[in-house]
Design a protein around this motif. Structure first.
Motif, PDB file in Angstrom:
ATOM      1  N   THR A  90       0.834  -1.209   0.000  1.00 23.11           N
ATOM      2  CA  THR A  90       0.000   0.000   0.000  1.00 23.11           C
ATOM      3  C   THR A  90       0.865   1.255   0.000  1.00 23.11           C
ATOM      4  N   MET A  91       1.898   1.232   0.823  1.00 25.85           N
ATOM      5  CA  MET A  91       2.775   2.398   0.921  1.00 25.85           C
ATOM      6  C   MET A  91       3.524   2.636  -0.382  1.00 25.85           C
ATOM      7  N   LYS A  92       3.918   1.555  -1.039  1.00 22.15           N
ATOM      8  CA  LYS A  92       4.709   1.688  -2.259  1.00 22.15           C
ATOM      9  C   LYS A  92       3.846   2.059  -3.470  1.00 22.15           C
ATOM     10  N   ALA A  98      -2.408   7.120   1.656  1.00 20.15           N
ATOM     11  CA  ALA A  98      -3.280   5.943   1.694  1.00 20.15           C
ATOM     12  C   ALA A  98      -3.000   5.079   2.917  1.00 20.15           C
ATOM     13  N   LEU A  99      -1.766   5.156   3.427  1.00 23.55           N
ATOM     14  CA  LEU A  99      -1.382   4.327   4.563  1.00 23.55           C
ATOM     15  C   LEU A  99      -1.763   4.960   5.899  1.00 23.55           C
ATOM     16  N   SER A 110      -8.977  -1.820   7.667  1.00 21.96           N
ATOM     17  CA  SER A 110      -9.414  -3.025   6.950  1.00 21.96           C
ATOM     18  C   SER A 110      -8.262  -4.005   6.782  1.00 21.96           C
ATOM     19  N   ILE A 111      -7.031  -3.498   6.833  1.00 21.06           N
ATOM     20  CA  ILE A 111      -5.860  -4.377   6.694  1.00 21.06           C
ATOM     21  C   ILE A 111      -5.612  -5.126   8.005  1.00 21.06           C
ATOM     22  N   PHE A 112      -5.535  -4.398   9.114  1.00 18.72           N
ATOM     23  CA  PHE A 112      -5.273  -5.045  10.400  1.00 18.72           C
ATOM     24  C   PHE A 112      -6.417  -5.969  10.811  1.00 18.72           C
ATOM     25  N   SER A 113      -7.642  -5.604  10.457  1.00 19.26           N
ATOM     26  CA  SER A 113      -8.796  -6.411  10.872  1.00 19.26           C
ATOM     27  C   SER A 113      -8.808  -7.791  10.216  1.00 19.26           C
ATOM     28  N   THR A 136       6.671   7.849   7.371  1.00 22.65           N
ATOM     29  CA  THR A 136       5.847   8.891   6.753  1.00 22.65           C
ATOM     30  C   THR A 136       6.339  10.287   7.118  1.00 22.65           C
ATOM     31  N   MET A 137       7.156  10.373   8.177  1.00 26.30           N
ATOM     32  CA  MET A 137       7.726  11.657   8.585  1.00 26.30           C
ATOM     33  C   MET A 137       9.096  11.890   7.953  1.00 26.30           C
TER      34      MET A 137
END
Length: 289
Positions: A90-92, A98-99, A110-113, A136-137
């Motif tokens: 997702t990050m790439k 989006a992440l 929805s990913i962790f769940s 992200t920082m």
């Protein structure tokens, strides 16, 4: 299961050999309640004196681990690799924005769940989210991120070992507490020195039960339990090292597939999914995920 078998064998073989050799349980059974009160009570008191409230509260769950075994099973390692694959992909492919929704509110993600057992582990979720948040920082130096993750892992591992260290220290002290109970028994015997030899013999035998129980509890029960607990904590720690391996590999610019493959190589051999098994797990992820 093996721990329960071991405890049964311990009692059966130790006391069985005593009975076979002609020993009588009357003296032991008569003295055991008092000696257990002295040794066990002193052991609990010393445990409370020596340890912090955090360690004391963690002792109950830690004892459960001894019989339950490691928390993370082979299927959990496969799920972890799939979770990290989704996050890094997702990050790439979709970018940092989006992440953000997934790492800011992981319990609504929805990913962790998709992986509830991992989502319930606070350290694993925080470890993943905090590291991705650093990325992200614009902290994109793999060596800095790896060093920061290593320090978090060391702190968590040290804290997790608290009950195991405490039980080891208790084990080291039990033989001495057994001697204390035995000395009290000898003092009691010396106060009855005018009694006939048969009575004195029983009293001395009862006093020696204290020494026996201290050594028996230390090296037969508490010590092995502490060793087993330390081993389980070390096994579970390998789960978090996989997170570090995958995310650092991602920072080095590898594709999500390559990053999780690097992580798979770090999974303990007894829990490591094969290349084909991991491929099948990743292929079963819906496209919308």
């Amino acid at each position: 299961m093996f721990q329960i078998i071991g405890i049964v064998l311990l009692f059966a073989l130790v006391f069985g050999s005593y009975l076979i050799s002609g020993g009588k349980m009357d003296v032991i059974l008569h003295a055991a309640p008092h000696e257990l009160m002295a040794i066990g009570g002193a052991g609990v008191a010393a445990y409370l004196i020596a340890n912090s409230m955090t360690v004391i509260k963690g002792t109950g769950p830690a004892l459960g681990k001894i019989f339950a075994g490691p928390k993370w099973k082979p299927s959990d390692y496969r799920d972890l690799l799939a979770l990290l694959f989704l996050l890094t992909k997702t990050m790439k492919s979709k970018g940092v924005i989006a992440l953000e929704s997934h790492i800011e509110k992981p319990h609504e993600s929805s990913i962790f769940s998709r992986y509830p057992k991992i989502a319930k582990d606070h350290f694993a979720v925080d470890f993943i989210c905090d590291t991705l948040r650093m990325m992200t920082m614009n902290l994109e130096d793999p060596h800095q991120v790896e060093d920061a993750m290593e320090k978090q892992l060391e702190k968590h591992h040290h804290e997790a070992h608290g009950p195991a260290h405490a039980l080891t220290n208790l084990s080291d002290g039990l033989p001495a507490l057994g001697i204390v109970a035995a000395v009290l028994g000898v003092i009691k015997t010396m106060g009855s020195i005018t009694e006939p030899p048969a009575v004195l013999g029983g009293m001395i035998g009862g006093a020696l039960v204290g020494t026996f129980m201290g050594v028996f509890m230390a090296y037969g029960l508490v010590g092995p339990m502490a060793t087993r607990l330390a081993g389980i904590i070390d096994e579970d720690a390998a789960f978090y090292k996989i997170i570090q391996a995958v995310l650092v590999a991602h920072l080095h610019g590898n594709a999500a597939q390559i990053s999780v493959e690097i992580g798979r190589g770090n999974v303990p051999s007894t829990a490591q999914p094969s290349f084909v098994e991991l491929e099948e797990a990743l292929s079963q992820i819906p496209n919308e995920a």
